[in-house]
Design a protein around this motif. Structure first.
Motif, short mmCIF file in Angstrom:
data_model
loop_
_atom_site.label_atom_id
_atom_site.label_comp_id
_atom_site.label_asym_id
_atom_site.label_seq_id
_atom_site.Cartn_x
_atom_site.Cartn_y
_atom_site.Cartn_z
N LEU A 47 0.83 -1.20 0.00
CA LEU A 47 0.00 0.00 0.00
C LEU A 47 0.87 1.26 0.00
O LEU A 47 0.61 2.20 -0.76
N GLU A 48 1.89 1.27 0.84
CA GLU A 48 2.78 2.43 0.89
C GLU A 48 3.47 2.64 -0.45
O GLU A 48 3.57 3.78 -0.95
N GLY A 49 3.94 1.56 -1.05
CA GLY A 49 4.59 1.67 -2.35
C GLY A 49 3.64 2.20 -3.42
O GLY A 49 4.03 3.01 -4.27
N TRP A 50 2.40 1.74 -3.38
CA TRP A 50 1.39 2.20 -4.34
C TRP A 50 1.15 3.70 -4.19
O TRP A 50 1.08 4.43 -5.18
N TYR A 147 -2.95 19.31 0.11
CA TYR A 147 -3.64 18.55 -0.95
C TYR A 147 -3.04 17.16 -1.10
O TYR A 147 -3.76 16.15 -1.18
N LEU A 148 -1.72 17.08 -1.15
CA LEU A 148 -1.05 15.80 -1.29
C LEU A 148 -1.26 14.92 -0.06
O LEU A 148 -1.44 13.70 -0.18
N HIS A 149 -1.25 15.53 1.12
CA HIS A 149 -1.51 14.76 2.34
C HIS A 149 -2.92 14.21 2.33
O HIS A 149 -3.15 13.05 2.73
N LEU A 155 -6.03 7.39 0.22
CA LEU A 155 -5.56 6.08 -0.23
C LEU A 155 -5.29 5.15 0.96
O LEU A 155 -5.57 3.95 0.88
N VAL A 156 -4.76 5.70 2.03
CA VAL A 156 -4.57 4.89 3.24
C VAL A 156 -5.92 4.41 3.75
O VAL A 156 -6.09 3.23 4.11
N SER A 157 -6.89 5.31 3.80
CA SER A 157 -8.23 4.93 4.24
C SER A 157 -8.82 3.84 3.36
O SER A 157 -9.44 2.89 3.86
N ALA A 158 -8.62 3.96 2.07
CA ALA A 158 -9.12 2.93 1.15
C ALA A 158 -8.43 1.60 1.42
O ALA A 158 -9.06 0.54 1.41
N GLY A 159 -7.11 1.65 1.68
CA GLY A 159 -6.38 0.43 1.99
C GLY A 159 -6.88 -0.24 3.25
O GLY A 159 -6.97 -1.47 3.33
N LEU A 160 -7.23 0.56 4.25
CA LEU A 160 -7.79 0.02 5.48
C LEU A 160 -9.12 -0.67 5.20
O LEU A 160 -9.38 -1.78 5.68
N GLN A 167 -5.15 0.06 11.20
CA GLN A 167 -5.12 1.47 11.52
C GLN A 167 -3.74 1.96 11.96
O GLN A 167 -3.28 3.01 11.53
N LYS A 168 -3.06 1.18 12.82
CA LYS A 168 -1.72 1.57 13.25
C LYS A 168 -0.75 1.59 12.08
O LYS A 168 0.11 2.48 11.97
N GLN A 169 -0.89 0.62 11.19
CA GLN A 169 -0.04 0.60 10.00
C GLN A 169 -0.33 1.80 9.10
O GLN A 169 0.58 2.39 8.51
N GLY A 170 -1.60 2.17 9.01
CA GLY A 170 -1.96 3.32 8.20
C GLY A 170 -1.36 4.60 8.73
O GLY A 170 -0.83 5.43 7.96
N VAL A 171 -1.41 4.78 10.04
CA VAL A 171 -0.80 5.96 10.65
C VAL A 171 0.71 5.96 10.43
O VAL A 171 1.31 7.01 10.14
N ALA A 172 1.32 4.79 10.54
CA ALA A 172 2.76 4.69 10.33
C ALA A 172 3.13 5.06 8.89
O ALA A 172 4.16 5.71 8.65
N ILE A 173 2.30 4.66 7.94
CA ILE A 173 2.55 5.01 6.54
C ILE A 173 2.54 6.53 6.38
O ILE A 173 3.44 7.11 5.76
N LEU A 174 1.53 7.18 6.93
CA LEU A 174 1.45 8.64 6.81
C LEU A 174 2.64 9.32 7.49
O LEU A 174 3.14 10.34 6.99
N SER A 175 3.10 8.76 8.59
CA SER A 175 4.27 9.31 9.26
C SER A 175 5.50 9.23 8.37
O SER A 175 6.25 10.20 8.22
#
Length: 220
Positions: A47-50, A147-149, A155-160, A167-175
Motif C-alpha cells: 500500500l505504501e509503495g502504491w 492537498y497531497l496529504h 488512499l490509506v483509508s481505502a487500503g484500510l 489502523q496503526k499501520q496506516g498511521v505509520a505510513i502517513l508518518s
C-alpha cells in the motif's frame, strides 16, 4: 498578509481538505481496489509503495502540477479555463474522468461560501481546489502539502477498508510519507504544465480494469 488573514487561510484549507467536507472522496480508490483484487497490493508495504508511486509518478503528480497552475492563474479566467480543459482531457479513463470531475464539481458547490472562480463546464478536482485556494489567500506551499496529504490519507483509508493494512499501520505510513509529501510539494510549487506526465502504467491499467469489476466497494 496579517496574522489574522494567515490564520483564516489556514482554517479554510483545513476545512476544504477535511474528510468531512462534502465532496465524496471516500467513494473512490483510484484503481487501488482493483490492484488489491489482482494481487498487486497485498499488505501495508505494498500500500505504501502504491501511494508513493501514484503521488510521485502518477495521477497524483499531475494533480499537484494542475493545483499549482490553477493557484497561479486563479485571477486569469482564460488561462484558468485552459488548465481546466487540459486537466479534464488528461483523465485517461472513464473512471479517472468521473472521479476528478465529480470531486471538482462537488468541491465548487460546497465551497460556495468563499470566493471562487466560474468555470464554463466544471473543473477537475485539483484545478477547483487550487484556484479556490489561490483566491482565498492560501499559500501555495501549504496548499500543495495539504492537498497531497489529503490524497495520501484517502488512499490509506481505502487500503484500510480493503483489508491490506490496519489502523496503526496506516498511521505509520502517513508518518513515513511526511518527507516525501513535502518534497513533492516543493517540486510542484515550481512546476509548469511542461512538467505533466506519468509513468504508472500498472495503476492506469488497474483503473480501467476496475470499470468491469463485478463486486466492489469503490467507484474507481
Amino acid at each position: 498578509m496579517s496574522d489574522v488573514q494567515a490564520g483564516a487561510a489556514l482554517l479554510r484549507l483545513l476545512t476544504w481538505l477535511s474528510p468531512a467536507f462534502p465532496v465524496g472522496a471516500f467513494a473512490y480508490s483510484g484503481g487501488l481496489e482493483r490492484a488489491v483484487h489482482d494481487g498487486w497490493v497485498k499488505d501495508a508495504a505494498g500500500l505504501e509503495g502504491w501511494i508513493v508511486a501514484t503521488l510521485s509518478h502518477g495521477a497524483g503528480w499531475n494533480d499537484a502540477v494542475f493545483f499549482a497552475e490553477a493557484w497561479r492563474e486563479c485571477g486569469n479566467a482564460e488561462r484558468l479555463q485552459t488548465a481546466a480543459e487540459l486537466a479534464e482531457a488528461l483523465a485517461g479513463s472513464r473512471e479517472r474522468h468521473q472521479e476528478t470531475m465529480a470531486l471538482g464539481s462537488a468541491f465548487l458547490e460546497a465551497s460556495a461560501e468563499w470566493p471562487r472562480p466560474a468555470f464554463a463546464a466544471g473543473a477537475a478536482y485539483p484545478v477547483a481546489v487550487g484556484s479556490v485556494a489561490g483566491l482565498n489567500g492560501v499559500a501555495l506551499d501549504a496548499g500543495l502539502a495539504a492537498y497531497l496529504h489529503a490524497a495520501a490519507s484517502q488512499l490509506v483509508s481505502a487500503g484500510l477498508r480493503l483489508g491490506v493494512a490496519g489502523q496503526k499501520q496506516g498511521v505509520a505510513i502517513l508518518s513515513r510519507l511526511e518527507v516525501t509529501l513535502l518534497g513533492l510539494a516543493a517540486r510542484a510549487e515550481v512546476s509548469t504544465l511542461d512538467d505533466l506526465g506519468t509513468a504508472t502504467i500498472r495503476a492506469e491499467i488497474e483503473v480501467m480494469r476496475h470499470e468491469v469489476q463485478y463486486s466492489r466497494l469503490f467507484r474507481s
